[in-house]
Design a protein around this motif. Structure first.
Motif, PDB file in Angstrom:
ATOM      1  N   GLU A 173       0.854  -1.180   0.000  1.00  0.00           N
ATOM      2  CA  GLU A 173       0.000   0.000   0.000  1.00  0.00           C
ATOM      3  C   GLU A 173       0.890   1.230   0.000  1.00  0.00           C
ATOM      4  OE1 GLU A 173      -2.764  -0.119   3.236  1.00  0.00           O
ATOM      5  OE2 GLU A 173      -3.326  -2.211   2.876  1.00  0.00           O
ATOM      6  N   ASP A 174       0.408   2.324  -0.592  1.00  0.00           N
ATOM      7  CA  ASP A 174       1.210   3.539  -0.713  1.00  0.00           C
ATOM      8  C   ASP A 174       1.718   4.033   0.638  1.00  0.00           C
ATOM      9  OD1 ASP A 174       0.888   3.511  -3.423  1.00  0.00           O
ATOM     10  OD2 ASP A 174      -0.790   4.934  -3.440  1.00  0.00           O
ATOM     11  N   ARG A 175       0.953   3.797   1.694  1.00  0.00           N
ATOM     12  CA  ARG A 175       1.350   4.289   3.015  1.00  0.00           C
ATOM     13  C   ARG A 175       2.622   3.622   3.540  1.00  0.00           C
ATOM     14  NH1 ARG A 175      -0.729   0.855   7.203  1.00  0.00           N
ATOM     15  NH2 ARG A 175      -2.039  -0.837   6.372  1.00  0.00           N
ATOM     16  N   TYR A 176       3.036   2.506   2.928  1.00  0.00           N
ATOM     17  CA  TYR A 176       4.255   1.834   3.375  1.00  0.00           C
ATOM     18  C   TYR A 176       5.514   2.538   2.871  1.00  0.00           C
ATOM     19  CZ  TYR A 176       1.153  -2.043   4.622  1.00  0.00           C
ATOM     20  OH  TYR A 176       0.152  -2.824   5.170  1.00  0.00           O
TER      21      TYR A 176
END
Length: 237
Positions: A173-176
């Motif tokens: 996920e982009d948040r990683y």
């Protein structure tokens, strides 16, 4: 048997030691003849000497040596290839290769960077792509069931490296950000345009037939994708 039609039971199936057939009336579930099984059949086995003394009612005064009962997974004379039946039960599951989830993605314009984390995972794992999956196959009165699951996935990254993942992996996920995958990842040391990535999923299928009959079948499926990896200075130009 000496021309007597009264030996219909005894002439059913000759096992090499006795004439065998399924008992007319099953004993109670706690009868020792079942030996703890809750399936299969109870067979009455009569020696030649005993069978020759059967009267019109299929009865005889036989000793314990001449007549005995025992449990069997299938009726005498039933020809069942349990291994072939187990294979059919596994085929009934419909096992397929996984859909590879990977970052960088295999899409136009998506390029990874040398030295940056690559994440791999099973895209939407299900009974047929990761397990557990269940299937069965039947021949006559005999049914074999099978349960299969993936025990590991080996990713050949295309650069001479193989990565073994014991689980389905974590979807990126982009948040990683630029963190490494916690359970299934890689880093490329040089650019590749593209790298071909193959994922081989290794399955173990446990099958169960009547009574204590059972075993294990191992199989695998392979999927393929591609990723483009470039040098950071080249990508930013």
């Amino acid at each position: 048997m000496n021309g007597k039609e009264t030996c219909a039971f005894a002439s059913g199936t000759w096992t090499g030691r006795c004439f065998a057939g399924v008992v007319d009336t099953e004993p109670d579930p706690d009868d020792p003849a079942w030996k703890g099984h809750d399936d299969g059949v109870i067979v009455l086995c009569r020696t030649l000497a005993c069978a020759e003394r059967l009267d019109q009612n299929d009865m005889a005064h036989c000793s314990e040596f001449e007549e005995r009962r025992y449990w069997a997974p299938v009726p005498p004379g039933t020809e069942v290839d349990f291994e072939a039946l187990a294979q059919r039960a596994v085929e009934d599951i419909g096992i397929e290769p996984i859909t590879i989830g990977i970052v960088p993605e295999d899409k136009p314009g998506r390029v990874g960077i040398v030295g940056m984390p690559v994440w791999m995972w099973v895209q939407e794992p299900g009974p047929t792509t990761y397990g557990p999956g269940e299937g069965e196959a039947t021949a006559g009165d005999v049914t074999v069931t099978a349960t299969a699951r993936v025990v590991r996935i080996v990713y050949d990254m295309g650069d001479g490296t193989k990565v073994t993942c014991k689980g389905p992996g974590t979807p990126y996920e982009d948040r990683y950000g630029v963190r490494e995958s916690p359970d299934c990842g890689h880093q490329y040391g040089k650019q590749g345009d593209p790298y071909t990535v193959t994922a081989t999923s290794y399955w173990v299928a446990d099958w169960q037939g009547p009574g204590d009959l059972g075993g294990t079948i191992r199989l695998n499926r392979t999927a393929e994708t591609q990723v483009v990896v470039g040098e950071a200075q080249v990508i930013t130009q």
